[in-house]
Design a protein around this motif. Sequence first.
Motif, mmCIF file in Angstrom:
data_model
loop_
_atom_site.group_PDB
_atom_site.id
_atom_site.type_symbol
_atom_site.label_atom_id
_atom_site.label_comp_id
_atom_site.label_asym_id
_atom_site.label_seq_id
_atom_site.Cartn_x
_atom_site.Cartn_y
_atom_site.Cartn_z
ATOM 1 N N ALA A 49 0.830 -1.199 0.000
ATOM 2 C CA ALA A 49 0.000 0.000 0.000
ATOM 3 C C ALA A 49 0.866 1.252 0.000
ATOM 4 N N VAL A 50 0.374 2.274 -0.700
ATOM 5 C CA VAL A 50 1.036 3.579 -0.737
ATOM 6 C C VAL A 50 0.345 4.492 0.272
ATOM 7 N N LEU A 51 1.117 5.036 1.208
ATOM 8 C CA LEU A 51 0.586 5.891 2.266
ATOM 9 C C LEU A 51 0.526 7.344 1.805
ATOM 10 N N ALA A 52 0.003 8.186 2.667
ATOM 11 C CA ALA A 52 -0.224 9.589 2.313
ATOM 12 C C ALA A 52 1.067 10.349 2.020
ATOM 13 N N ASP A 53 2.211 9.892 2.524
ATOM 14 C CA ASP A 53 3.483 10.561 2.223
ATOM 15 C C ASP A 53 4.167 9.979 0.995
ATOM 16 N N PHE A 105 -10.859 3.683 3.146
ATOM 17 C CA PHE A 105 -9.468 3.366 3.474
ATOM 18 C C PHE A 105 -8.572 4.568 3.171
ATOM 19 N N PHE A 106 -7.550 4.763 3.985
ATOM 20 C CA PHE A 106 -6.717 5.971 3.948
ATOM 21 C C PHE A 106 -5.348 5.712 3.323
ATOM 22 N N ARG A 109 -6.733 9.785 11.123
ATOM 23 C CA ARG A 109 -6.028 10.986 11.590
ATOM 24 C C ARG A 109 -4.539 10.718 11.777
ATOM 25 N N ARG A 110 -4.207 9.495 12.162
ATOM 26 C CA ARG A 110 -2.797 9.165 12.375
ATOM 27 C C ARG A 110 -2.053 8.962 11.054
ATOM 28 N N TYR A 111 -2.643 8.209 10.126
ATOM 29 C CA TYR A 111 -1.967 7.875 8.876
ATOM 30 C C TYR A 111 -2.115 8.955 7.812
ATOM 31 N N ASP A 112 -3.171 9.737 7.879
ATOM 32 C CA ASP A 112 -3.443 10.738 6.860
ATOM 33 C C ASP A 112 -3.872 12.042 7.540
ATOM 34 N N PHE A 153 -6.549 11.651 1.387
ATOM 35 C CA PHE A 153 -7.388 10.662 0.715
ATOM 36 C C PHE A 153 -8.869 10.924 0.978
ATOM 37 N N ARG A 154 -9.652 10.864 -0.076
ATOM 38 C CA ARG A 154 -11.090 10.985 0.073
ATOM 39 C C ARG A 154 -11.638 9.790 0.844
#
Length: 461
Positions: A158-162, A187-188, A426-429, A434-435
């Motif tokens: 998975a690709v995270l918000a960063d 999913f975030f 809130r922690r990951y994104d 992400f919508r």
Amino acid sequence: MSDFDGILLTRGAPGYEEARLAAVWNLRKPDRRPDAILVAAGDRDVQAGVRWAAARGLRVSVRSGGHSWTGNGVRDGGLLIDLSALDEVVIDARRRRATVRPAVQGSRFNALLAAEGLVFPSGHCPSVGVGGFLMGGGYGWNSRALGPACFSVEAVDAVLADGTLVHATDETHPDLMWAVRGSGPGFFAVVTRFHLRVYPAYERILRSAYVFPPELRDEVLAWTYETVPGISDSLEMSAKVAHTPGVPSPTTMITAAAFCTPEEGPEMLDPLEKAPFLRHALRKAERVPSTLDDLYALSDGLTPRGRRYAVDGVWTDAPVHDVLDAGREVLDGLPGPDSFLLWMLWGGQATRENACWSTQARLYFSPNAVWHDPADDLRHETWAHDALRAMAPVAHGTQFADANPADRPDHGLEPRQTARLEELRRRYDPEGLFRSYLSPEESTTALAAHRRQVGQPTSSR
């Protein structure tokens, strides 16, 4: 634009509108337009796309198989990352494991597995991609025995918000894995690969189907509801209320598929063959040897391409006569010859601590509106969504595969799971890149336009 191996299309560019429309399988397309669409060629593109959007202050939505009835990934503004080109399958038959990309269609996946003597509980419709299906919980073929498909997800990439690409397992990223299993479009992160547990193929599949006259509808539905808890988990039985050629009013069909194993065989169908009303069947087919391809073909006939769809549903485990009373507006009001009501007896699965998947009950009561003419949108959408308001006293949430939170908000997770999911978001994104789920304000359907015109609340609840 050269930073991508795939194609980045900004609004107004050649190919943009074609890509926007292609991102939704339903012929009823949402009137929403992203600022840009990235048709990703691989993991690197997804990472670069996430960083590209973040650098420009754009939010990110995702399309995998494109089978969301509402076109959840297609939003106004922001970047749509289209994963439709990510369709690789790798099978390790000896270990009974497989790695699949999110756009892989379940029918193709099972065809490749069959060559290795294996099977997976993929979605009933052959054109459903595994990505959204798995993350929404995943009620597939023989899920009463094998469980919701999300329980068979052992790891994801998975690709995270960063923009970081991680390989997540229950040991390395337990929170991510918990959210993957059931958060659906909330999913975030962006999953680019699923690592799955697969299963030995069935010894054989036997299918039975019966069509009953209109006056037996309530009796037939009630019998299936009361009977399913006592049948084998490897017998999948459901009912459908629909129009049948040559019969003036909607009929009720029972279908059953027995997934035979060394432990259980054709005798699984005995309870159905002893039903008290069987002699009144207008048509019947009993113990027909079938393959998954046969089952897919029958399912595909219900929802062919090139039609307009509005689909919704509620879980319930209320007394069956209360369900029938509450659902009478839906049952009596099929809006056209191709529309139908699915009475799906798949629930009753125990939840798990390693999965946020949670909302379900014995029965899934699901109106499926199917039509051709855009002028009929309001009538069909009203039946599929607003008619379910009467189910509120007996309803226990919806499932993300069919949910239309923009037109009929309902919960797909239990409160405890919802709270934990939002804390993890809130922690990951933390910047909200992400919508998440569609909101009533984002609805572009005829039903939403009608509500605004007459001054009704956007939400039907």
